[in-house]
Design an enzyme around this catalytic site. Structure first.
Site, PDB file in Angstrom:
ATOM      1  N   LYS A  55       9.119 -45.320  -7.241  1.00 33.12           N
ATOM      2  CA  LYS A  55       9.056 -45.938  -8.476  1.00 33.12           C
ATOM      3  C   LYS A  55       7.795 -45.904  -9.284  1.00 33.12           C
ATOM      4  O   LYS A  55       7.648 -45.697 -10.435  1.00 33.12           O
ATOM      5  CB  LYS A  55       9.463 -47.504  -8.296  1.00 33.12           C
ATOM      6  CG  LYS A  55       9.252 -48.533  -9.331  1.00 33.12           C
ATOM      7  CD  LYS A  55       9.553 -50.039  -8.973  1.00 33.12           C
ATOM      8  CE  LYS A  55       8.432 -50.653  -8.575  1.00 33.12           C
ATOM      9  NZ  LYS A  55       7.589 -51.317  -9.804  1.00 33.12           N
ATOM     10  N   ASN A  56       6.818 -46.360  -8.645  1.00 28.79           N
ATOM     11  CA  ASN A  56       5.568 -46.348  -9.223  1.00 28.79           C
ATOM     12  C   ASN A  56       4.886 -44.887  -9.853  1.00 28.79           C
ATOM     13  O   ASN A  56       4.188 -44.877 -10.480  1.00 28.79           O
ATOM     14  CB  ASN A  56       4.337 -46.969  -8.234  1.00 28.79           C
ATOM     15  CG  ASN A  56       4.786 -48.401  -8.195  1.00 28.79           C
ATOM     16  OD1 ASN A  56       5.480 -48.989  -8.800  1.00 28.79           O
ATOM     17  ND2 ASN A  56       4.014 -48.849  -7.132  1.00 28.79           N
ATOM     18  N   ARG A 126       5.415 -55.008 -16.063  1.00 25.55           N
ATOM     19  CA  ARG A 126       4.016 -54.828 -16.402  1.00 25.55           C
ATOM     20  C   ARG A 126       3.910 -53.310 -16.564  1.00 25.55           C
ATOM     21  O   ARG A 126       2.737 -52.974 -17.392  1.00 25.55           O
ATOM     22  CB  ARG A 126       3.170 -55.300 -15.138  1.00 25.55           C
ATOM     23  CG  ARG A 126       2.744 -56.856 -15.376  1.00 25.55           C
ATOM     24  CD  ARG A 126       1.585 -56.859 -14.285  1.00 25.55           C
ATOM     25  NE  ARG A 126       0.560 -56.089 -14.519  1.00 25.55           N
ATOM     26  CZ  ARG A 126      -0.432 -56.508 -15.435  1.00 25.55           C
ATOM     27  NH1 ARG A 126      -0.292 -57.435 -16.062  1.00 25.55           N
ATOM     28  NH2 ARG A 126      -1.321 -55.587 -15.613  1.00 25.55           N
ATOM     29  N   ASP A 150       2.054 -62.336 -13.881  1.00 22.30           N
ATOM     30  CA  ASP A 150       3.179 -62.487 -13.050  1.00 22.30           C
ATOM     31  C   ASP A 150       2.978 -62.915 -11.996  1.00 22.30           C
ATOM     32  O   ASP A 150       2.260 -63.564 -11.578  1.00 22.30           O
ATOM     33  CB  ASP A 150       3.605 -60.811 -12.942  1.00 22.30           C
ATOM     34  CG  ASP A 150       2.469 -60.133 -11.984  1.00 22.30           C
ATOM     35  OD1 ASP A 150       1.707 -60.742 -11.450  1.00 22.30           O
ATOM     36  OD2 ASP A 150       3.064 -58.719 -11.812  1.00 22.30           O
ATOM     37  N   ASP A 338       1.137 -53.423  -1.867  1.00 18.86           N
ATOM     38  CA  ASP A 338       2.608 -53.599  -1.681  1.00 18.86           C
ATOM     39  C   ASP A 338       3.135 -53.556  -0.449  1.00 18.86           C
ATOM     40  O   ASP A 338       4.501 -54.079  -0.167  1.00 18.86           O
ATOM     41  CB  ASP A 338       3.026 -52.160  -2.438  1.00 18.86           C
ATOM     42  CG  ASP A 338       2.938 -52.542  -4.064  1.00 18.86           C
ATOM     43  OD1 ASP A 338       2.581 -53.713  -4.462  1.00 18.86           O
ATOM     44  OD2 ASP A 338       3.327 -51.381  -4.802  1.00 18.86           O
TER      45      ASP A 338
HETATM   46  C1  UD1 Z   1      -0.010 -50.706  -9.399  1.00 21.84           C
HETATM   47  C2  UD1 Z   1       1.221 -50.637  -8.807  1.00 21.84           C
HETATM   48  C3  UD1 Z   1       1.483 -51.917  -8.007  1.00 21.84           C
HETATM   49  C4  UD1 Z   1       0.332 -52.003  -6.824  1.00 21.84           C
HETATM   50  C5  UD1 Z   1      -1.230 -51.766  -7.589  1.00 21.84           C
HETATM   51  C6  UD1 Z   1      -2.039 -51.586  -6.554  1.00 21.84           C
HETATM   52  C7  UD1 Z   1       2.861 -49.945 -10.612  1.00 21.84           C
HETATM   53  C8  UD1 Z   1       3.939 -50.448 -11.361  1.00 21.84           C
HETATM   54  N1  UD1 Z   1       2.206 -51.001 -10.124  1.00 21.84           N
HETATM   55  O1  UD1 Z   1      -0.349 -51.860 -10.298  1.00 21.84           O
HETATM   56  O2  UD1 Z   1       2.631 -51.847  -7.377  1.00 21.84           O
HETATM   57  O3  UD1 Z   1       0.348 -53.045  -6.122  1.00 21.84           O
HETATM   58  O4  UD1 Z   1      -0.975 -50.540  -8.316  1.00 21.84           O
HETATM   59  O5  UD1 Z   1      -2.040 -50.430  -5.920  1.00 21.84           O
HETATM   60  O6  UD1 Z   1       2.544 -48.756 -10.393  1.00 21.84           O
HETATM   61  N2  UD1 Z   1      -7.341 -55.088 -12.697  1.00 21.84           N
HETATM   62  C9  UD1 Z   1      -8.343 -55.621 -13.499  1.00 21.84           C
HETATM   63  N3  UD1 Z   1      -8.578 -55.287 -14.747  1.00 21.84           N
HETATM   64  C10 UD1 Z   1      -7.731 -54.003 -15.133  1.00 21.84           C
HETATM   65  C11 UD1 Z   1      -6.643 -53.491 -14.243  1.00 21.84           C
HETATM   66  C12 UD1 Z   1      -6.448 -53.911 -13.131  1.00 21.84           C
HETATM   67  O7  UD1 Z   1      -9.075 -56.641 -13.165  1.00 21.84           O
HETATM   68  O8  UD1 Z   1      -7.732 -53.781 -16.231  1.00 21.84           O
HETATM   69  C13 UD1 Z   1      -7.294 -55.774 -11.227  1.00 21.84           C
HETATM   70  C14 UD1 Z   1      -6.090 -56.153 -10.945  1.00 21.84           C
HETATM   71  O9  UD1 Z   1      -5.844 -57.724 -11.509  1.00 21.84           O
HETATM   72  C15 UD1 Z   1      -5.851 -56.119  -9.361  1.00 21.84           C
HETATM   73  C16 UD1 Z   1      -6.813 -54.836  -9.119  1.00 21.84           C
HETATM   74  O10 UD1 Z   1      -7.564 -54.673 -10.450  1.00 21.84           O
HETATM   75  O11 UD1 Z   1      -6.618 -57.157  -8.959  1.00 21.84           O
HETATM   76  C17 UD1 Z   1      -5.628 -53.742  -8.896  1.00 21.84           C
HETATM   77  O12 UD1 Z   1      -4.935 -53.304 -10.038  1.00 21.84           O
HETATM   78  P1  UD1 Z   1      -4.322 -51.903 -10.270  1.00 21.84           P
HETATM   79  O13 UD1 Z   1      -4.505 -50.889  -9.433  1.00 21.84           O
HETATM   80  O14 UD1 Z   1      -4.519 -51.746 -11.992  1.00 21.84           O
HETATM   81  O15 UD1 Z   1      -2.962 -52.266 -10.339  1.00 21.84           O
HETATM   82  P2  UD1 Z   1      -1.575 -52.132 -11.143  1.00 21.84           P
HETATM   83  O16 UD1 Z   1      -1.843 -50.866 -11.812  1.00 21.84           O
HETATM   84  O17 UD1 Z   1      -1.331 -53.239 -12.240  1.00 21.84           O
END
Ligand code: UD1
Length: 452
Positions: A55-56, A126, A150, A338
């Site tokens: 999915k991701n 998201r 979320d 996850d």
């Molecule tokens: C993706 C995955 C999710 C997985 C996560 C971590 C998808 C749809 N989702 O989410 O399933 O759990 O990676 O492997 O692919 N953060 C910030 N600022 C930002 C971006 C992120 O503070 O601009 C923080 C987030 O709040 C979190 C951490 O960084 O604490 C990791 O987030 P990120 O790796 O970006 O996760 P997602 O891409 O949202």
């Protein structure tokens, strides 16, 4: 009809926007939307099943199709609600999407796109934010709703936005939307404070259209990042180093549509490893890529669950009873956040006291209250969960709070005396294809609960 009998599997699209029609692959003739999943302990699991595309990865590959005009083909696409949401988003830009087989998805991208991602669609998922980088690259502008918080925290996108600004994008956030514009994207060095998956993907995609070289330092290293890089390279981009902490993109070249098969879903793989760990037995997961789950398999080994690589997949065998261990979630190659709810479910039934530290998302233990309703002995203190294993849980009505927690509650039910009913299964349908049918194929006593 659902190949597993009982009542029909749900159409994974949301009822209000259902695009798949009765009779299409995977959609029952007469859909009586189920409202829950019922699980009973049914003894050890045996057999084999096929793992779907990640999915991701698929969601980001779909976002990346907007980078070039023409017809793309994606194979091994899971029929899940999040894929439906992403195809609706693409259609709102002017693309056309269609399945030509159960899992082969075509996207036709027109010459001109309407680069506007509405709140209605972004708030549903998201991962929609992944369209920001490619729309900027293709159209020079984008208006994308802010995804907001979320189920497991505030989840900001500050790193996405500041990195795009470094590439020369004017970003304004107002009225709940990101308004981004760039007459010319310029290659730059971008250092991420945290190896964010989403930020790395958005920068990679935007940088394919930037003049010169972009270097992402402290990039995320997940297999889905390497898959996106492979997809972009096949389209004609030059993305180097994906899978390592430094990714270089030499931008500006022409891009063309491609035919691509995404990496297998390592989280779906983990669901069935957790299921066999809890129920006992021996299973084969065809198409799984054990190299993507190495740290998880090490931890499962400490818990006495045996896994091994076999030709075309992986094999797993459960011990009489799992043993507790300590687990820390981290960006890849660490144990993924996850997997965390699945691991807590397994530790709830393991011998000894387990300790789980969640390092990625601040608020990802919300579902624990539901496991406690099933008799689990778990104490959450800040980012840590202390899990005292019990010989059995006790079946109870529970609610899924997010995609992965929902799957974890279902597999926990395999180790609970009596009956567990998991409600709010729309969360599960967002990310897990045919979970009931696949568990049943391994001999689990699980069924959809019909709506009234
Ligand atoms: C993706 C995955 C999710 C997985 C996560 C971590 C998808 C749809 N989702 O989410 O399933 O759990 O990676 O492997 O692919 N953060 C910030 N600022 C930002 C971006 C992120 O503070 O601009 C923080 C987030 O709040 C979190 C951490 O960084 O604490 C990791 O987030 P990120 O790796 O970006 O996760 P997602 O891409 O949202």
């Amino acid at each position: 009809m659902d190949p597993t009998g009982d009542i029909p599997a749900p159409d994974t699209a949301r009822p209000d926007t259902a695009r798949r029609k009765a009779g299409e692959p995977g959609v029952p003739e007469e859909a009586t939307a189920p409202v829950g999943i019922r699980v009973r302990p049914g003894g050890p699991l045996h057999g084999e099943l096929e793992i779907g595309g990640a999915k991701n990865s698929v969601l980001k590959l779909l976002a990346a199709t907007t980078l070039a005009e023409g017809r793309f083909t994606l194979r091994r696409v899971p029929r899940i609600a999040d894929v439906t949401t992403m195809t609706e988003l693409l259609e709102s830009f002017g693309c056309r999407t269609s399945f030509s087989d159960r899992d082969v998805l075509h996207v036709h991208v027109p010459e001109r796109l309407e680069p506007h991602a509405s709140y209605d669609l972004v708030s549903r998922m998201r991962a929609s934010i992944a369209v920001l980088g490619p729309l900027l690259a293709r159209c020079g502008e984008a208006m994308v709703a802010l995804p907001g918080g979320d189920d497991f925290g505030s989840r900001p996108i500050d790193m996405h936005l500041s990195a795009l600004e470094r590439l020369g994008v004017d970003v304004e956030v107002s009225h709940g939307y990101v308004h981004a514009r760039a007459d010319v994207l310029k290659g730059e060095e971008v250092s991420l404070a945290w190896p964010s998956v989403g930020a790395t993907e958005n920068i990679m995609m935007a940088a394919t259209a930037a003049e010169g070289r972009t270097v992402i330092d402290n990039a995320a290293r997940e297999p889905e990042i390497a898959d996106l890089a492979a997809f972009l390279n096949r389209m004609g981009a030059e993305v180097l180093g994906a899978g390592s902490p430094t990714i270089t993109i030499n931008g500006g070249g022409p891009l063309a549509p491609v035919d691509h098969t995404p990496v297998p879903d390592r989280i779906e793989t983990a669901v069935f490893l957790a299921a066999v760990g809890i129920a006992g037995g021996e299973i084969t997961l065809r198409g799984a890529q054990p190299g993507h789950l190495r740290m998880l398999c090490d931890k499962l080994g400490e818990m006495n669950l045996r896994t091994s690589t076999i030709k075309g997949g992986m094999w797993a065998m459960a011990p009489h009873r799992l043993r507790a261990t300590e687990i820390v979630t981290l960006p890849y190659p660490g144990v993924a956040t996850d997997y965390q709810p699945l691991l807590v479910a397994m530790l709830s039934l393991a011998e000894g006291v387990g300790l789980v530290t969640e390092n990625v998302f601040a608020n990802r233990f919300r579902y624990v209250g539901e496991l406690i309703r099933m008799g689990a002995d778990i104490r959450v203190e800040g980012r840590c969960a202390i899990v005292r294993g019990r010989e059995h849980l006790s079946g109870a009505p529970v609610r899924a709070t997010d995609i992965r927690a929902g799957a974890a509650l279902v597999v926990a039910g395999l180790g609970a005396e009596g009956e567990t009913t998991v409600r709010d299964i729309h969360h599960i349908s967002r990310g897990h294809e045919d979970l009931v049918a696949k568990l049943k194929s391994l001999g689990a006593d699980v069924a959809w609960v019909p709506g009234t």
